[in-house]
Write a protein that holds these residues in place. Structure first.
Motif, mmCIF file in Angstrom:
data_model
loop_
_atom_site.group_PDB
_atom_site.id
_atom_site.type_symbol
_atom_site.label_atom_id
_atom_site.label_comp_id
_atom_site.label_asym_id
_atom_site.label_seq_id
_atom_site.Cartn_x
_atom_site.Cartn_y
_atom_site.Cartn_z
ATOM 1 N N MET A 53 0.817 -1.196 0.000
ATOM 2 C CA MET A 53 0.000 0.000 0.000
ATOM 3 C C MET A 53 0.859 1.258 0.000
ATOM 4 O O MET A 53 0.407 2.336 0.307
ATOM 5 C CB MET A 53 -0.922 0.013 1.221
ATOM 6 N N ALA A 54 2.143 1.101 -0.336
ATOM 7 C CA ALA A 54 3.020 2.258 -0.381
ATOM 8 C C ALA A 54 2.554 3.200 -1.467
ATOM 9 O O ALA A 54 2.105 2.809 -2.521
ATOM 10 C CB ALA A 54 4.464 1.813 -0.639
ATOM 11 N N GLY A 55 2.707 4.470 -1.193
ATOM 12 C CA GLY A 55 2.332 5.464 -2.169
ATOM 13 C C GLY A 55 0.918 5.937 -2.040
ATOM 14 O O GLY A 55 0.493 6.867 -2.717
ATOM 15 N N HIS A 56 0.110 5.316 -1.199
ATOM 16 C CA HIS A 56 -1.267 5.723 -0.986
ATOM 17 C C HIS A 56 -1.404 6.274 0.407
ATOM 18 O O HIS A 56 -1.023 5.640 1.381
ATOM 19 C CB HIS A 56 -2.225 4.536 -1.179
ATOM 20 N N ARG B 145 -16.847 1.231 -5.414
ATOM 21 C CA ARG B 145 -16.879 0.028 -6.254
ATOM 22 C C ARG B 145 -16.338 -1.192 -5.504
ATOM 23 O O ARG B 145 -16.940 -2.274 -5.534
ATOM 24 C CB ARG B 145 -16.066 0.262 -7.536
ATOM 25 N N VAL B 146 -15.200 -1.015 -4.811
ATOM 26 C CA VAL B 146 -14.592 -2.166 -4.126
ATOM 27 C C VAL B 146 -15.456 -2.618 -2.953
ATOM 28 O O VAL B 146 -15.686 -3.819 -2.756
ATOM 29 C CB VAL B 146 -13.170 -1.802 -3.637
ATOM 30 N N TYR B 147 -15.976 -1.663 -2.163
ATOM 31 C CA TYR B 147 -16.800 -2.049 -1.021
ATOM 32 C C TYR B 147 -18.101 -2.722 -1.476
ATOM 33 O O TYR B 147 -18.540 -3.727 -0.905
ATOM 34 C CB TYR B 147 -17.114 -0.823 -0.163
ATOM 35 N N ASP C 157 -7.204 -6.035 -4.304
ATOM 36 C CA ASP C 157 -8.231 -5.146 -4.832
ATOM 37 C C ASP C 157 -8.343 -3.865 -4.018
ATOM 38 O O ASP C 157 -8.738 -2.819 -4.544
ATOM 39 C CB ASP C 157 -9.601 -5.849 -4.845
ATOM 40 N N ALA C 158 -8.021 -3.937 -2.740
ATOM 41 C CA ALA C 158 -8.190 -2.780 -1.859
ATOM 42 C C ALA C 158 -6.939 -1.923 -1.745
ATOM 43 O O ALA C 158 -6.985 -0.860 -1.139
ATOM 44 C CB ALA C 158 -8.617 -3.242 -0.466
#
Length: 350
Positions: free
Chosen positions: A1-4, A22-24, A37-38
Motif C-alpha cells: 500500500m506504499a504510495g497511498h 466500487r470495491v466495497y 483489490d483494496a
C-alpha cells in the motif's frame, strides 16, 4: 500500500470515493475481495470498512453496513447540532449497502454482533480493548505468557486495570513461574491490591484476555500486531473453561514451588527434563517456559551434570531412570520419596 495516503482520500465513511464505492460494493455482494483489490483504495481499511478474513489473510471481508452505520452515528450524534446533514447522508448511504449483503448474516453471532472480528494494527487493538474495559462490570481473566514482564508492558495496560479496580471489577491473572522473579509484576500487584489475584504455572497458553465472560481477545499472528476479538458464546465459553482448568492447576504467587524430591535438581530443571523427554528442542522449551535459550541450555548443562550424563542421548536415559519424564506436579507437594541418581553413590532425599 506504499504510495497511498489518507491525503488522496479526504473523505469519511459517509461519502466514499468512486473507487472505494466500487470495491466495497463488490465485497458486500460477494462476501469478500482479494487484499490486492483494496490496495488502490486504502480508505476502506483506514475507515475499517474492510478487514482481514480470519480464514485467509490474503482476502478482506466487509464490515456489515449496519455495523458501520452504527459506529459512524455514534460519533456523529456527539455533534448532532452541527452535523445533522451528515447524519442523514450516512443513513442514506448505508441503507443502499445494507441491501447488498444479506449473506453476511452468517458471520454474526446469535446476539447480533460480529462473532469474530480481526483487529489489524496496535491502535485498533488498543481501541477495542479500551471499549471492552469501559463496558466490563464484573470480571477480567487473563493469561500472560512469557517470562519476566517488562515495565513498559505492565505500564501499557495499567490505566485499564486501574479503571476496572475503581469500578469493583475482580481480576485473575495467570503467569509462568518465571514471572515470579520480576519486581515490576510484584509492584503492579501491590498497587492493585485485592482487586487482582495472580497464580503461576510452569507454562501457559498464548495470551488471552476475557471480559465478563462475553468477549475474548487472542493474538492473530506471532508478532501480536493483529488480534481476534471473539464474541461467539460457544467460543468464549470454551476459552473460559480452558482458563478455569489452568487456574485450578496453578499455584498462588505467594506459594512456594513444589520440591522435585531429587537433590540438586530444581523445579525448573524438572520441567525442562519433562519437555526434553517429549523431544522438544532448546528454543521451543525456552519459549514455552518464558526463559532465554541461553538460560535453558545452562539448566540442561546443570541437569546433565547432576544426573551424570555426558551426552543428550544419555541424558534422556537418565531422565527416564529417575522418573523425570512425566509432567511436573504443580499442586501442593507431598512428602518426597528417596531417589537414586544414576551414576551416583547413595540415594539422596530433598
Amino acid at each position: 500500500m506504499a504510495g497511498h495516503g489518507t491525503e488522496e482520500h479526504p473523505h469519511g465513511a459517509d461519502r466514499l470515493c468512486e473507487a472505494g464505492d466500487r470495491v466495497y460494493s463488490r465485497a458486500v455482494r460477494r462476501g469478500r475481495v482479494p487484499r490486492t483489490d483494496a490496495e488502490p483504495v486504502p480508505c476502506l481499511m483506514d475507515l475499517a470498512l474492510l478487514h482481514p478474513d480470519p480464514d485467509d489473510m490474503d482476502w478482506l471481508v466487509p464490515t456489515s453496513p449496519q455495523e458501520v452505520m452504527t459506529r459512524l452515528l455514534r460519533g456523529v450524534y456527539d455533534e448532532v447540532r452541527e452535523s445533522q446533514r451528515r447524519v442523514g447522508s450516512a443513513v442514506s448511504a448505508f441503507e443502499r449497502y445494507a441491501g447488498l449483503g444479506r449473506q453476511l448474516q452468517a458471520l454474526t453471532s446469535p446476539g447480533g454482533g460480529t462473532a469474530i472480528r480481526v483487529l489489524d494494527g496496535l491502535s485498533r487493538i488498543q481501541a477495542a480493548m479500551d471499549e471492552a474495559t469501559a463496558a466490563c462490570t464484573t470480571e477480567v481473566l487473563t493469561v500472560q505468557p512469557g517470562g519476566i514482564r517488562r515495565e513498559e508492558e505492565l505500564t501499557e495496560g495499567l490505566h485499564r486495570a486501574l479503571a476496572l479496580r475503581g469500578r469493583g471489577v475482580r481480576m485473575r491473572d495467570l503467569y509462568t513461574h518465571v514471572a515470579r522473579h520480576g519486581q515490576g509484576l510484584l509492584t503492579y500487584l501491590e498497587l492493585m491490591g485485592d482487586a487482582v489475584e495472580a497464580r503461576t504455572l510452569d507454562e501457559v497458553i498464548d495470551r488471552l484476555i476475557l471480559f465478563d465472560r462475553t468477549v475474548a481477545f487472542i493474538p492473530a499472528n506471532a508478532e501480536r500486531t493483529m488480534a481476534l476479538e471473539l464474541r461467539h458464546p460457544g467460543l468464549v465459553e470454551y476459552l473460559v473453561t480452558v482458563f478455569e482448568r489452568l487456574w485450578r492447576l496453578a499455584l498462588p504467587l505467594t506459594a512456594p514451588l513444589p520440591d522435585t524430591g531429587i537433590e540438586g535438581i530444581s523445579h525448573r530443571e524438572r520441567t525442562i527434563a519433562a519437555l526434553l523427554a517429549e523431544g522438544h528442542q532448546d528454543a521451543v522449551i525456552a519459549e514455552r517456559l518464558g526463559i532465554s535459550v541461553r538460560t535453558c541450555r545452562a539448566h540442561i548443562a546443570r541437569l546433565s551434570d547432576t544426573l551424570g550424563a555426558v551426552s543428550r542421548t544419555q541424558l534422556g536415559v537418565r531422565i527416564a531412570q529417575v522418573g523425570l519424564d512425566g509432567p511436573p506436579h504443580s499442586g501442593p507437594p507431598g512428602p518426597p520419596a528417596p531417589v537414586r541418581v544414576a551414576g551416583r553413590g547413595s540415594p539422596s532425599v530433598r
